[in-house]
Design an enzyme around this catalytic site. Sequence first.
Site, PDB file in Angstrom:
ATOM      1  N   LYS A   1      28.187   6.572   8.880  1.00  0.00           N
ATOM      2  CA  LYS A   1      28.849   5.572   8.622  1.00  0.00           C
ATOM      3  C   LYS A   1      28.761   4.623   9.815  1.00  0.00           C
ATOM      4  O   LYS A   1      28.356   5.026  10.841  1.00  0.00           O
ATOM      5  CB  LYS A   1      30.163   6.098   8.585  1.00  0.00           C
ATOM      6  CG  LYS A   1      30.941   5.021   8.172  1.00  0.00           C
ATOM      7  CD  LYS A   1      31.361   5.190   6.532  1.00  0.00           C
ATOM      8  CE  LYS A   1      31.970   4.292   5.757  1.00  0.00           C
ATOM      9  NZ  LYS A   1      32.305   4.575   4.383  1.00  0.00           N
TER      10      LYS A   1
ATOM     11  N   ASP B   1      31.624  -1.331   3.120  1.00  0.00           N
ATOM     12  CA  ASP B   1      33.013  -0.711   3.066  1.00  0.00           C
ATOM     13  C   ASP B   1      33.850  -1.998   3.339  1.00  0.00           C
ATOM     14  O   ASP B   1      33.555  -2.911   3.090  1.00  0.00           O
ATOM     15  CB  ASP B   1      33.049   0.383   4.206  1.00  0.00           C
ATOM     16  CG  ASP B   1      34.096   1.273   4.132  1.00  0.00           C
ATOM     17  OD1 ASP B   1      33.941   2.183   3.509  1.00  0.00           O
ATOM     18  OD2 ASP B   1      35.097   1.207   4.823  1.00  0.00           O
TER      19      ASP B   1
HETATM   20  P1  NDP Z   1      37.762  -4.572   1.084  1.00  0.00           P
HETATM   21  O1  NDP Z   1      37.310  -5.056   2.442  1.00  0.00           O
HETATM   22  O2  NDP Z   1      37.069  -5.176  -0.041  1.00  0.00           O
HETATM   23  O3  NDP Z   1      39.219  -4.465   0.778  1.00  0.00           O
HETATM   24  C1  NDP Z   1      40.166  -3.775   1.652  1.00  0.00           C
HETATM   25  C2  NDP Z   1      41.764  -4.217   1.238  1.00  0.00           C
HETATM   26  O4  NDP Z   1      42.509  -3.133   1.873  1.00  0.00           O
HETATM   27  C3  NDP Z   1      42.172  -5.473   1.428  1.00  0.00           C
HETATM   28  O5  NDP Z   1      42.949  -5.847   0.371  1.00  0.00           O
HETATM   29  C4  NDP Z   1      42.854  -5.336   2.743  1.00  0.00           C
HETATM   30  O6  NDP Z   1      43.935  -6.220   2.996  1.00  0.00           O
HETATM   31  C5  NDP Z   1      43.413  -3.778   2.511  1.00  0.00           C
HETATM   32  N1  NDP Z   1      43.474  -3.508   4.098  1.00  0.00           N
HETATM   33  C6  NDP Z   1      42.447  -3.019   4.460  1.00  0.00           C
HETATM   34  N2  NDP Z   1      42.606  -2.637   6.001  1.00  0.00           N
HETATM   35  C7  NDP Z   1      44.283  -2.530   5.824  1.00  0.00           C
HETATM   36  C8  NDP Z   1      45.168  -2.110   6.864  1.00  0.00           C
HETATM   37  N3  NDP Z   1      45.019  -1.706   7.861  1.00  0.00           N
HETATM   38  N4  NDP Z   1      46.476  -2.213   6.161  1.00  0.00           N
HETATM   39  C9  NDP Z   1      46.823  -2.926   5.064  1.00  0.00           C
HETATM   40  N5  NDP Z   1      45.858  -3.210   3.927  1.00  0.00           N
HETATM   41  C10 NDP Z   1      44.668  -3.110   4.566  1.00  0.00           C
HETATM   42  O7  NDP Z   1      37.493  -2.998   1.110  1.00  0.00           O
HETATM   43  P2  NDP Z   1      37.111  -1.902  -0.051  1.00  0.00           P
HETATM   44  O8  NDP Z   1      37.758  -2.254  -1.155  1.00  0.00           O
HETATM   45  O9  NDP Z   1      35.629  -1.694  -0.192  1.00  0.00           O
HETATM   46  O10 NDP Z   1      37.679  -0.636   0.681  1.00  0.00           O
HETATM   47  C11 NDP Z   1      39.119  -0.044   0.347  1.00  0.00           C
HETATM   48  C12 NDP Z   1      39.062   1.485   0.806  1.00  0.00           C
HETATM   49  O11 NDP Z   1      37.912   2.054  -0.088  1.00  0.00           O
HETATM   50  C13 NDP Z   1      38.469   1.933   2.246  1.00  0.00           C
HETATM   51  O12 NDP Z   1      39.276   2.979   2.481  1.00  0.00           O
HETATM   52  C14 NDP Z   1      37.023   2.325   2.095  1.00  0.00           C
HETATM   53  O13 NDP Z   1      36.842   3.160   3.073  1.00  0.00           O
HETATM   54  C15 NDP Z   1      37.306   2.965   0.756  1.00  0.00           C
HETATM   55  N6  NDP Z   1      35.952   2.879  -0.226  1.00  0.00           N
HETATM   56  C16 NDP Z   1      35.143   2.087  -0.264  1.00  0.00           C
HETATM   57  C17 NDP Z   1      33.878   2.140  -0.934  1.00  0.00           C
HETATM   58  C18 NDP Z   1      33.091   0.969  -1.506  1.00  0.00           C
HETATM   59  O14 NDP Z   1      32.123   1.275  -2.474  1.00  0.00           O
HETATM   60  N7  NDP Z   1      33.491  -0.071  -0.971  1.00  0.00           N
HETATM   61  C19 NDP Z   1      33.422   3.364  -1.526  1.00  0.00           C
HETATM   62  C20 NDP Z   1      34.483   4.653  -1.149  1.00  0.00           C
HETATM   63  C21 NDP Z   1      35.665   4.464  -0.617  1.00  0.00           C
HETATM   64  P3  NDP Z   1      43.438  -7.478   3.925  1.00  0.00           P
HETATM   65  O15 NDP Z   1      42.492  -8.423   3.352  1.00  0.00           O
HETATM   66  O16 NDP Z   1      44.880  -7.843   4.427  1.00  0.00           O
HETATM   67  O17 NDP Z   1      42.928  -6.844   5.203  1.00  0.00           O
HETATM   68  O1  2IT Z   2      33.087   5.359   1.623  1.00  0.00           O
HETATM   69  C1  2IT Z   2      32.010   5.021   1.127  1.00  0.00           C
HETATM   70  O2  2IT Z   2      31.566   6.308   0.298  1.00  0.00           O
HETATM   71  C2  2IT Z   2      31.391   3.952   0.824  1.00  0.00           C
HETATM   72  N1  2IT Z   2      31.857   2.855   1.648  1.00  0.00           N
HETATM   73  C3  2IT Z   2      30.170   3.727   0.109  1.00  0.00           C
HETATM   74  C4  2IT Z   2      29.131   3.961   0.843  1.00  0.00           C
HETATM   75  C5  2IT Z   2      27.702   3.678   0.110  1.00  0.00           C
HETATM   76  O3  2IT Z   2      26.627   4.082   0.716  1.00  0.00           O
HETATM   77  O4  2IT Z   2      27.723   3.210  -1.024  1.00  0.00           O
END
Ligand code: NDP
Ligand code: 2IT
Length: 449
Positions: free
Chosen positions: A130, A170
């Site tokens: 990561k 992420d």
């Molecule tokens: P994005 O950046 O696309 O979206 C994040 C969202 O969460 C935004 O709406 C953001 O709001 C909100 N957010 C982030 N930090 C905070 C905080 N501290 N408090 C409140 N709201 C918050 O990220 P993703 O959708 O990609 O990721 C979301 C979650 O999913 C994370 O935990 C990530 O690790 C996990 N994840 C992502 C994967 C992926 O493929 N993208 C795969 C597996 C897990 P704001 O705009 O106000 O910051």
């Molecule tokens: O938390 C996760 O699994 C991710 N942000 C996606 C990682 C990836 O390599 O697609």
Amino acid sequence: MLQSPEEHLDEVRTLAHKRDRHQPEYLQAVDEVFDSLLPVLHEHPEYIENRVLERLIEPERQIMFRVPWFDDNNRVHVNRGYRIQFSSSLGPYKGGIRFHPSVNVGIVKFLGFEQIFKNALTMQGIGAGKGGADFDPRGRSNAEVMRFCQSFMTELSRHIGEQTDVPAGDIGVGSREIGYLFGQYRRLANRYESGVLTGKGTGWGGAEVRTQATGYGAVFFAEEMLAKAGYGIHGRTALVSGSGNVAIYAAEKIQHLGGKAITVSDSNGYIVDESGIDIDLLKQVKEVERARLTEYAARKPSARYVEGGSVWDVAGDFAFPCATQNEISEENARTLLKNGVIAVVEGANMPTTPEAFDLFHEAKVLFAPGKAANAGGVATSALEMSQNAARSRWDFDKSESRLHAIMRNVHDKTYEASERYGQPGDYVLGANTASFVMVADAMIAQGVC
Ligand code: NDP
Ligand code: 2IT
């Protein structure tokens, strides 16, 4: 004489807490896995003998670097960049990059540690890593984000490669950032190494469905878990938190299956839309305009925007936390339970605090842990790697059905392990034990390294 499993877990846990006492999120992730491992260690004394746990809690390599960049007014800024290469027993390091002001070594380590087990559950031959930076993309122009990504990749490029370490997105890193990062890598390496990053644009090596994969995958997992317990998604309401990549596509798939996602949120507030979130409008506001949720409320008369507060105060059948770590507190859990929540499905990584989890567990609420439920994103990244290696390209339907099959398999493996260790339906126990055994066996087979 070999230590007893109890003594051994205690010793290694104490070691982690002593060595990494300033990394609370990392210790939380370690404790949560360790809490499941007693029955496994009873069955496998060789894991104790080979000190697998002690080896696993220390990343194979941790890289920390300076990321200097110019803003649009020619002012120099410096951020701190990280790549933590946690485990390569099952394949090249694989995992996302997060750009958020809260990023520090403990956050990257917790995410990397979770990734070990998640990636194992996908059965796609991927190790775990990561990365990230404490960069805040909010309010930054495209040009600033591009310069930041170029500077970040200038250092990162020395440490990654399609057979070494394959980053993806992420929080704060989506297709725009992956584009800038890939462009800089290609320039530095002087080779078109498609498989060095995943989540690329579908026109230049990106897999179909990678954008949707984490959210869709979480709903596919939920569908399996609910079916096993005699429920369905159709006709039910879901609370979704976050409004980024995972949240948008979780909400979309919930609606596809006849459920109704009635909330989304960001760090300022949340939307309640009892008529169901309008996915097209949400995408327009968040993906196209990169605007705030207030914009959604301004254009959708049925939506109510609540500044501050908690999305978990709303009543709904299912909770899909899809924003960030520790976003469901003990108090939030009490409210959800009072409102009759049936299932909690973690789209985000570690969104549930240990105290909240204990309450859900006690109340026997169906609970899908992130390392299983959100594995669809990284699994589809692995499919992108194989398409890149074969110079082939699958269409949307084939990609989605592969994702669906993988999520069914993740569910079944997890459920079977929960049964095997005497707690059928305890998906936390199932996910931790099923994945740990795969990683531990590979580590032992490959010797002390
Ligand atoms: P994005 O950046 O696309 O979206 C994040 C969202 O969460 C935004 O709406 C953001 O709001 C909100 N957010 C982030 N930090 C905070 C905080 N501290 N408090 C409140 N709201 C918050 O990220 P993703 O959708 O990609 O990721 C979301 C979650 O999913 C994370 O935990 C990530 O690790 C996990 N994840 C992502 C994967 C992926 O493929 N993208 C795969 C597996 C897990 P704001 O705009 O106000 O910051
Ligand atoms: O938390 C996760 O699994 C991710 N942000 C996606 C990682 C990836 O390599 O697609």
